[in-house]
Design a protein around this motif. Structure first.
Motif, PDB file in Angstrom:
ATOM      1  N   MET A  89       0.438  -0.732   0.380  1.00 22.45           N
ATOM      2  CA  MET A  89      -0.122  -0.020   0.098  1.00 22.45           C
ATOM      3  C   MET A  89       1.140   1.129   0.037  1.00 22.45           C
ATOM      4  SD  MET A  89      -2.698   0.691   2.551  1.00 22.45           S
ATOM      5  CE  MET A  89      -4.356   0.448   1.503  1.00 22.45           C
ATOM      6  N   SER A  90       0.658   2.346  -1.224  1.00 25.30           N
ATOM      7  CA  SER A  90       1.244   3.076  -0.922  1.00 25.30           C
ATOM      8  C   SER A  90       0.765   4.169   0.046  1.00 25.30           C
ATOM      9  CB  SER A  90       1.053   4.288  -2.116  1.00 25.30           C
ATOM     10  OG  SER A  90      -0.318   4.489  -2.555  1.00 25.30           O
ATOM     11  N   ILE A  91       2.201   5.553   0.107  1.00 20.80           N
ATOM     12  CA  ILE A  91       1.756   6.488   1.171  1.00 20.80           C
ATOM     13  C   ILE A  91       0.413   7.060   0.830  1.00 20.80           C
ATOM     14  CG2 ILE A  91       3.601   8.055   0.298  1.00 20.80           C
ATOM     15  CD1 ILE A  91       3.477   8.628   3.848  1.00 20.80           C
ATOM     16  N   LEU A  92       0.111   7.461  -0.218  1.00 24.37           N
ATOM     17  CA  LEU A  92      -0.824   8.407  -0.641  1.00 24.37           C
ATOM     18  C   LEU A  92      -2.380   7.008  -0.573  1.00 24.37           C
ATOM     19  CD1 LEU A  92      -0.155  10.111  -4.204  1.00 24.37           C
ATOM     20  CD2 LEU A  92      -0.610  10.727  -1.546  1.00 24.37           C
ATOM     21  N   GLU A  93      -2.353   6.186  -1.117  1.00 19.59           N
ATOM     22  CA  GLU A  93      -3.818   5.295  -0.021  1.00 19.59           C
ATOM     23  C   GLU A  93      -4.197   4.960   1.049  1.00 19.59           C
ATOM     24  OE1 GLU A  93      -3.210   1.892  -3.919  1.00 19.59           O
ATOM     25  OE2 GLU A  93      -1.824   1.887  -2.187  1.00 19.59           O
ATOM     26  N   PHE A  94      -3.040   5.123   1.198  1.00 23.10           N
ATOM     27  CA  PHE A  94      -2.980   5.209   3.308  1.00 23.10           C
ATOM     28  C   PHE A  94      -3.406   6.581   3.867  1.00 23.10           C
ATOM     29  CE2 PHE A  94      -1.937   2.373   5.868  1.00 23.10           C
ATOM     30  CZ  PHE A  94      -2.187   2.791   7.666  1.00 23.10           C
ATOM     31  N   ILE A  95      -3.002   7.550   3.183  1.00 25.56           N
ATOM     32  CA  ILE A  95      -3.714   9.339   3.993  1.00 25.56           C
ATOM     33  C   ILE A  95      -4.577   8.998   3.521  1.00 25.56           C
ATOM     34  CG2 ILE A  95      -2.991  11.560   3.338  1.00 25.56           C
ATOM     35  CD1 ILE A  95       0.205  10.926   3.058  1.00 25.56           C
ATOM     36  N   GLY A  96      -5.016   8.420   2.308  1.00 23.71           N
ATOM     37  CA  GLY A  96      -6.555   8.997   1.342  1.00 23.71           C
ATOM     38  C   GLY A  96      -6.704  10.899   0.653  1.00 23.71           C
ATOM     39  N   GLU A  97      -7.821  10.785   0.682  1.00 26.02           N
ATOM     40  CA  GLU A  97      -8.587  12.355   0.461  1.00 26.02           C
ATOM     41  C   GLU A  97      -8.090  12.562   1.573  1.00 26.02           C
ATOM     42  OE1 GLU A  97      -8.832  13.425  -2.481  1.00 26.02           O
ATOM     43  OE2 GLU A  97      -8.474  11.348  -3.061  1.00 26.02           O
ATOM     44  N   ILE A  98      -7.512  14.851   1.384  1.00 27.38           N
ATOM     45  CA  ILE A  98      -7.053  15.610   2.442  1.00 27.38           C
ATOM     46  C   ILE A  98      -8.111  16.260   2.679  1.00 27.38           C
ATOM     47  CG2 ILE A  98      -5.046  17.246   2.974  1.00 27.38           C
ATOM     48  CD1 ILE A  98      -3.843  15.100   2.061  1.00 27.38           C
ATOM     49  N   GLY A  99      -9.419  16.234   2.117  1.00 27.18           N
ATOM     50  CA  GLY A  99     -10.119  17.005   1.173  1.00 27.18           C
ATOM     51  C   GLY A  99      -9.743  18.579   0.696  1.00 27.18           C
ATOM     52  N   ARG A 100     -10.581  20.067   1.401  1.00 28.69           N
ATOM     53  CA  ARG A 100     -10.382  21.004   0.839  1.00 28.69           C
ATOM     54  C   ARG A 100      -9.452  21.459   1.901  1.00 28.69           C
ATOM     55  NH1 ARG A 100     -12.923  24.062  -2.219  1.00 28.69           N
ATOM     56  NH2 ARG A 100     -13.044  23.662  -4.161  1.00 28.69           N
ATOM     57  N   ALA A 101      -8.434  21.152   2.512  1.00 25.40           N
ATOM     58  CA  ALA A 101      -7.413  22.074   3.237  1.00 25.40           C
ATOM     59  C   ALA A 101      -6.320  23.336   2.253  1.00 25.40           C
ATOM     60  CB  ALA A 101      -6.238  20.734   3.303  1.00 25.40           C
ATOM     61  N   GLU A 102      -6.453  24.318   2.607  1.00 26.89           N
ATOM     62  CA  GLU A 102      -5.888  25.115   2.072  1.00 26.89           C
ATOM     63  C   GLU A 102      -4.552  25.362   2.188  1.00 26.89           C
ATOM     64  OE1 GLU A 102      -6.707  29.562   2.890  1.00 26.89           O
ATOM     65  OE2 GLU A 102      -8.162  28.948   2.565  1.00 26.89           O
ATOM     66  N   LYS A 103      -3.253  25.083   1.115  1.00 25.65           N
ATOM     67  CA  LYS A 103      -1.909  24.982   1.292  1.00 25.65           C
ATOM     68  C   LYS A 103      -1.417  23.585   1.229  1.00 25.65           C
ATOM     69  CE  LYS A 103      -0.924  29.742   1.831  1.00 25.65           C
ATOM     70  NZ  LYS A 103      -0.320  30.760   1.804  1.00 25.65           N
ATOM     71  N   ILE A 104      -2.401  22.809   1.898  1.00 20.30           N
ATOM     72  CA  ILE A 104      -1.450  21.029   1.500  1.00 20.30           C
ATOM     73  C   ILE A 104      -1.952  20.174  -0.011  1.00 20.30           C
ATOM     74  CG2 ILE A 104      -1.519  18.668   2.076  1.00 20.30           C
ATOM     75  CD1 ILE A 104      -2.881  20.434   5.070  1.00 20.30           C
ATOM     76  N   TYR A 105      -1.029  20.243  -0.715  1.00 22.29           N
ATOM     77  CA  TYR A 105      -1.628  19.484  -2.291  1.00 22.29           C
ATOM     78  C   TYR A 105      -1.348  18.470  -2.080  1.00 22.29           C
ATOM     79  CZ  TYR A 105      -1.748  24.697  -2.885  1.00 22.29           C
ATOM     80  OH  TYR A 105      -1.393  25.646  -2.441  1.00 22.29           O
ATOM     81  N   ARG A 106      -2.217  17.084  -2.641  1.00 19.58           N
ATOM     82  CA  ARG A 106      -1.918  16.123  -2.684  1.00 19.58           C
ATOM     83  C   ARG A 106      -1.906  15.605  -4.445  1.00 19.58           C
ATOM     84  NH1 ARG A 106      -5.252  11.206  -3.355  1.00 19.58           N
ATOM     85  NH2 ARG A 106      -4.211   9.802  -2.257  1.00 19.58           N
ATOM     86  N   LYS A 107      -1.013  14.682  -4.535  1.00 16.65           N
ATOM     87  CA  LYS A 107      -0.889  13.594  -5.782  1.00 16.65           C
ATOM     88  C   LYS A 107      -1.981  13.711  -6.115  1.00 16.65           C
ATOM     89  CE  LYS A 107       3.225  12.270  -7.798  1.00 16.65           C
ATOM     90  NZ  LYS A 107       3.779  10.585  -7.430  1.00 16.65           N
ATOM     91  N   PRO A 108      -2.570  14.163  -7.152  1.00 16.39           N
ATOM     92  CA  PRO A 108      -1.899  14.658  -8.783  1.00 16.39           C
ATOM     93  C   PRO A 108      -2.046  15.545  -9.264  1.00 16.39           C
ATOM     94  CG  PRO A 108      -4.037  13.349  -9.009  1.00 16.39           C
ATOM     95  CD  PRO A 108      -3.897  13.584  -8.034  1.00 16.39           C
ATOM     96  N   ASN A 109      -2.948  16.419  -7.757  1.00  9.17           N
ATOM     97  CA  ASN A 109      -3.429  17.606  -7.418  1.00  9.17           C
ATOM     98  C   ASN A 109      -1.716  19.459  -7.383  1.00  9.17           C
ATOM     99  OD1 ASN A 109      -5.455  17.419  -8.459  1.00  9.17           O
ATOM    100  ND2 ASN A 109      -6.368  17.257  -6.657  1.00  9.17           N
TER     101      ASN A 109
END
Length: 158
Positions: free
Chosen positions: A1-21
């Protein structure tokens, strides 16, 4: 399991960007500022700690390491396999990030709740990844180290 899969969705957190965004310009600025050997595609999460949004201070999380830089401070880098604990501690104005029980950066721009959530998920990911070799070794005998062979003793009789 990748770190992104483990983190999941962050939502609309300002100034935190998750791949692919992850905005390319912010990523380029962060790379030039505090982790020049990375490539854009290495970045899993980018946290922008700048007031005007240029991302020259903040945190980059890759599949293997955490890089960061607080304004007017030297950059830091921690390999994920060397991290024993990671924590985001929220106060009234700042959120402090602790790695291996040492304060490494204070963040004011992203929301504290989003940072606490993110670093809690990373802590769980690290614990999960450290548990995998133990499980694999127990479940698959061929992955175990061979047991030491007993010494052969020859008794001499006269």
């Amino acid at each position: 399991m990748s770190i992104l899969e483990f983190i999941g969705e962050i939502g609309r957190a300002e100034k935190i960007y998750r791949k692919p965004n992850i905005p390319r310009g912010k990523a380029d600025n962060a790379i030039l500022s505090y982790c020049s050997k990375l490539r854009y595609n290495d970045i899993e999460v980018l946290i922008d700690e700048t007031v005007f949004g240029n991302a020259k201070a903040g945190i980059i999380i890759t599949a293997n390491a955490i890089y960061g830089k607080e304004s007017f401070c030297d950059p830091f880098q921690y390999s994920l396999d060397k991290i024993t604990s990671i924590l985001a501690k929220k106060s009234l104005v700042t959120t402090s990030i602790y790695i291996n029980q040492r304060p490494v950066i204070k963040l004011t721009q992203p929301t504290g709740a989003a940072l606490v959530y993110l670093f809690n998920r990373i802590e769980h990911y690290l614990k999960h990844m450290k548990a995998i070799p133990k499980i694999a070794t127990e479940d698959y005998p061929e992955t175990r180290s061979p047991a030491p062979q007993p010494c052969e003793v020859t008794l001499l009789t006269e």
